[in-house]
Design a protein around this motif. Structure first.
Motif, PDB file in Angstrom:
ATOM      1  N   GLN A 241       6.075  27.437  33.665  1.00  0.00           N
ATOM      2  CA  GLN A 241       7.299  27.631  34.452  1.00  0.00           C
ATOM      3  C   GLN A 241       8.181  28.697  33.800  1.00  0.00           C
ATOM      4  O   GLN A 241       8.749  29.543  34.488  1.00  0.00           O
ATOM      5  N   THR A 242       8.283  28.600  32.457  1.00  0.00           N
ATOM      6  CA  THR A 242       9.028  29.623  31.711  1.00  0.00           C
ATOM      7  C   THR A 242       8.249  29.911  30.419  1.00  0.00           C
ATOM      8  O   THR A 242       7.262  29.233  30.116  1.00  0.00           O
ATOM      9  N   LEU A 243       8.771  30.859  29.655  1.00  0.00           N
ATOM     10  CA  LEU A 243       8.113  31.217  28.392  1.00  0.00           C
ATOM     11  C   LEU A 243       7.988  30.003  27.465  1.00  0.00           C
ATOM     12  O   LEU A 243       7.010  29.865  26.725  1.00  0.00           O
ATOM     13  N   ALA A 244       8.978  29.095  27.522  1.00  0.00           N
ATOM     14  CA  ALA A 244       8.980  27.919  26.643  1.00  0.00           C
ATOM     15  C   ALA A 244       7.723  27.058  26.835  1.00  0.00           C
ATOM     16  O   ALA A 244       7.317  26.332  25.922  1.00  0.00           O
ATOM     17  N   ASP A 245       7.101  27.115  27.996  1.00  0.00           N
ATOM     18  CA  ASP A 245       5.898  26.293  28.248  1.00  0.00           C
ATOM     19  C   ASP A 245       4.619  26.946  27.726  1.00  0.00           C
ATOM     20  O   ASP A 245       3.558  26.334  27.767  1.00  0.00           O
ATOM     21  N   LEU A 246       4.735  28.176  27.295  1.00  0.00           N
ATOM     22  CA  LEU A 246       3.509  28.912  26.947  1.00  0.00           C
ATOM     23  C   LEU A 246       3.033  28.585  25.532  1.00  0.00           C
ATOM     24  O   LEU A 246       3.675  28.951  24.549  1.00  0.00           O
ATOM     25  N   LYS A 247       1.952  27.815  25.476  1.00  0.00           N
ATOM     26  CA  LYS A 247       1.360  27.516  24.162  1.00  0.00           C
ATOM     27  C   LYS A 247       0.017  28.232  24.167  1.00  0.00           C
ATOM     28  O   LYS A 247      -1.029  27.630  24.394  1.00  0.00           O
ATOM     29  N   LEU A 248       0.109  29.513  23.959  1.00  0.00           N
ATOM     30  CA  LEU A 248      -1.069  30.354  24.153  1.00  0.00           C
ATOM     31  C   LEU A 248      -2.023  30.284  22.963  1.00  0.00           C
ATOM     32  O   LEU A 248      -1.627  30.528  21.832  1.00  0.00           O
ATOM     33  N   GLU A 249      -3.248  29.876  23.242  1.00  0.00           N
ATOM     34  CA  GLU A 249      -4.267  29.925  22.200  1.00  0.00           C
ATOM     35  C   GLU A 249      -5.328  30.877  22.708  1.00  0.00           C
ATOM     36  O   GLU A 249      -6.151  30.511  23.542  1.00  0.00           O
ATOM     37  N   LEU A 250      -5.266  32.086  22.229  1.00  0.00           N
ATOM     38  CA  LEU A 250      -6.174  33.092  22.756  1.00  0.00           C
ATOM     39  C   LEU A 250      -7.573  32.905  22.197  1.00  0.00           C
ATOM     40  O   LEU A 250      -7.744  32.668  20.996  1.00  0.00           O
ATOM     41  N   PRO A 251      -8.551  32.963  23.060  1.00  0.00           N
ATOM     42  CA  PRO A 251      -9.917  32.931  22.531  1.00  0.00           C
ATOM     43  C   PRO A 251     -10.162  34.196  21.694  1.00  0.00           C
ATOM     44  O   PRO A 251      -9.412  35.158  21.809  1.00  0.00           O
ATOM     45  N   LYS A 252     -11.215  34.144  20.854  1.00  0.00           N
ATOM     46  CA  LYS A 252     -11.518  35.331  20.033  1.00  0.00           C
ATOM     47  C   LYS A 252     -11.876  36.503  20.941  1.00  0.00           C
ATOM     48  O   LYS A 252     -12.390  36.302  22.031  1.00  0.00           O
ATOM     49  N   SER A 253     -11.605  37.668  20.467  1.00  0.00           N
ATOM     50  CA  SER A 253     -11.912  38.924  21.149  1.00  0.00           C
ATOM     51  C   SER A 253     -11.424  38.971  22.598  1.00  0.00           C
ATOM     52  O   SER A 253     -12.194  38.908  23.549  1.00  0.00           O
ATOM     53  N   VAL A 254     -10.092  38.982  22.715  1.00  0.00           N
ATOM     54  CA  VAL A 254      -9.491  39.089  24.042  1.00  0.00           C
ATOM     55  C   VAL A 254      -9.270  40.555  24.383  1.00  0.00           C
ATOM     56  O   VAL A 254      -8.601  41.286  23.642  1.00  0.00           O
ATOM     57  N   GLY A 255      -9.840  40.976  25.496  1.00  0.00           N
ATOM     58  CA  GLY A 255      -9.668  42.367  25.909  1.00  0.00           C
ATOM     59  C   GLY A 255      -8.550  42.523  26.919  1.00  0.00           C
ATOM     60  O   GLY A 255      -7.773  43.466  26.881  1.00  0.00           O
ATOM     61  N   LEU A 256      -8.448  41.538  27.823  1.00  0.00           N
ATOM     62  CA  LEU A 256      -7.471  41.679  28.908  1.00  0.00           C
ATOM     63  C   LEU A 256      -6.741  40.362  29.179  1.00  0.00           C
ATOM     64  O   LEU A 256      -7.360  39.321  29.372  1.00  0.00           O
ATOM     65  N   VAL A 257      -5.403  40.444  29.160  1.00  0.00           N
ATOM     66  CA  VAL A 257      -4.579  39.305  29.568  1.00  0.00           C
ATOM     67  C   VAL A 257      -3.930  39.666  30.902  1.00  0.00           C
ATOM     68  O   VAL A 257      -3.256  40.693  31.009  1.00  0.00           O
ATOM     69  N   GLY A 258      -4.169  38.850  31.898  1.00  0.00           N
ATOM     70  CA  GLY A 258      -3.573  39.100  33.214  1.00  0.00           C
ATOM     71  C   GLY A 258      -2.360  38.219  33.415  1.00  0.00           C
ATOM     72  O   GLY A 258      -2.299  37.096  32.912  1.00  0.00           O
ATOM     73  N   ILE A 259      -1.370  38.742  34.124  1.00  0.00           N
ATOM     74  CA  ILE A 259      -0.169  37.945  34.417  1.00  0.00           C
ATOM     75  C   ILE A 259       0.164  38.080  35.904  1.00  0.00           C
ATOM     76  O   ILE A 259       0.190  39.193  36.443  1.00  0.00           O
ATOM     77  N   THR A 260       0.422  36.935  36.533  1.00  0.00           N
ATOM     78  CA  THR A 260       0.963  36.974  37.895  1.00  0.00           C
ATOM     79  C   THR A 260       2.018  35.882  38.007  1.00  0.00           C
ATOM     80  O   THR A 260       2.194  35.077  37.092  1.00  0.00           O
TER      81      THR A 260
END
Ligand code: SF4
Length: 281
Positions: A241-260
């Motif tokens: 809902q907002t940035l505060a909810d983002l608990k991002l755990e990126l997998p290894k070797s991330v090439g592209l993060v999409g946002i909508t």
């Protein structure tokens, strides 16, 4: 790592226009009310409340004795506009012009004696608003089965319109069923493609992305739909809902993060999320 933000993320034309009108009115120093929450976004509604903009509805409209009432982009039935004016309140109509067009078609065609058929969901506020512009009884059809069972009242001529956010393919299938019944029928396609464009773009980005972030209100059905579409394409899809909810755990070797983002997500929240990902990963 690349970040790709969907061009269609966030407010559509009609919502942007309505929200801007509320902020402009909020600065006027008058008492301002919105008829229903202006958008399905708690942050925006809270922010507006701090500026003295209160949400009212049919249950407490009669308690308001002065000020301005703003109609949201979904629009309302004619009786609500009349009630606001009868109470001597100022009415700022922020109904999306695409929805207003449907009101005008329904008002004109029902006055000409036609039976109005709305393809959409009978409980959606936009559809309830459209119904209120007809002077003849309205039938709402949501499924092919309902179209199959439809019987015109007194064999009247029929005018068919659609809820702006209805699915295009479903709309055509329903129209096909109605046409086959042999009634004298005119169809006005009133679907707005803002929603479809947002979904198509989200799907395309999610297909390529390693991580996909969907920003939207918990109660917003279009945001949930975006999440479902993206989750089908991208295993690591987050719904926040907002940035505060983002608990991002990126997998290894991330090439592209999409946002909508859903139709009721303000730009500043989208930017915050985008900047956070850019700085931290
Ligand atoms: Fe207007 Fe389309 Fe947005 Fe609905 S989705 S408010 S019709 S621009």
């Amino acid at each position: 790592m690349e970040i790709r933000l969907a061009k269609s993320a966030g407010f559509c034309f009609g919502v942007k226009r309505a929200v801007e009108q509320v902020y402009t009115q909020a600065d006027s120093g008058k008492k301002i009310y919105t008829y229903g929450p202006i958008i399905h976004n708690e942050e925006v509604v809270k922010d507006l409340e701090k500026k003295g903009v209160h949400v009212i509805d049919e249950t407490n409209l009669d308690e308001v004795s002065e000020g301005t009432v703003i109609i949201r982009s979904h629009g309302v039935e004619k009786a609500v506009c009349d009630r606001i004016q009868e109470r001597g309140l100022e009415c700022v109509d922020a109904t999306c012009p695409f929805v207003k067009r449907i009101h005008k078609v329904v008002e004109k065609e029902s006055a000409a004696g036609k039976q109005i058929v709305i393809i959409g969901s009978a409980t959606h506020p936009e559809v309830m608003g459209i119904m209120g512009w007809s002077s003849t009884p309205v039938v709402v059809i949501e499924t092919e089965e309902e179209a199959e069972n439809f019987v015109s009242e007194n064999d009247r001529e029929i005018c068919v319109v659609s809820q702006t956010t209805f699915n295009y393919i479903k709309f055509h299938k329903i129209v096909e069923k109605l046409t086959k019944k042999g009634y004298n029928i005119s169809v006005v396609n009133t679907i707005c493609n803002a929603t479809e464009e947002r979904q198509t773009e989200a799907r395309e980005i999610a297909r390529e992305a390693d991580v996909m972030i969907v920003i939207g209100g918990k109660h917003s059905s279009n945001s949930r739909k975006l999440y479902e579409i993206c989750a089908k394409e991208c295993e690591h899809t987050y719904f926040i809902q907002t940035l505060a909810d983002l608990k991002l755990e990126l997998p290894k070797s991330v090439g592209l993060v999409g946002i909508t983002a859903g139709a009721s997500t303000p730009n500043n929240i989208i930017e915050e999320v985008q900047n956070y990902v850019r700085i931290n990963f």
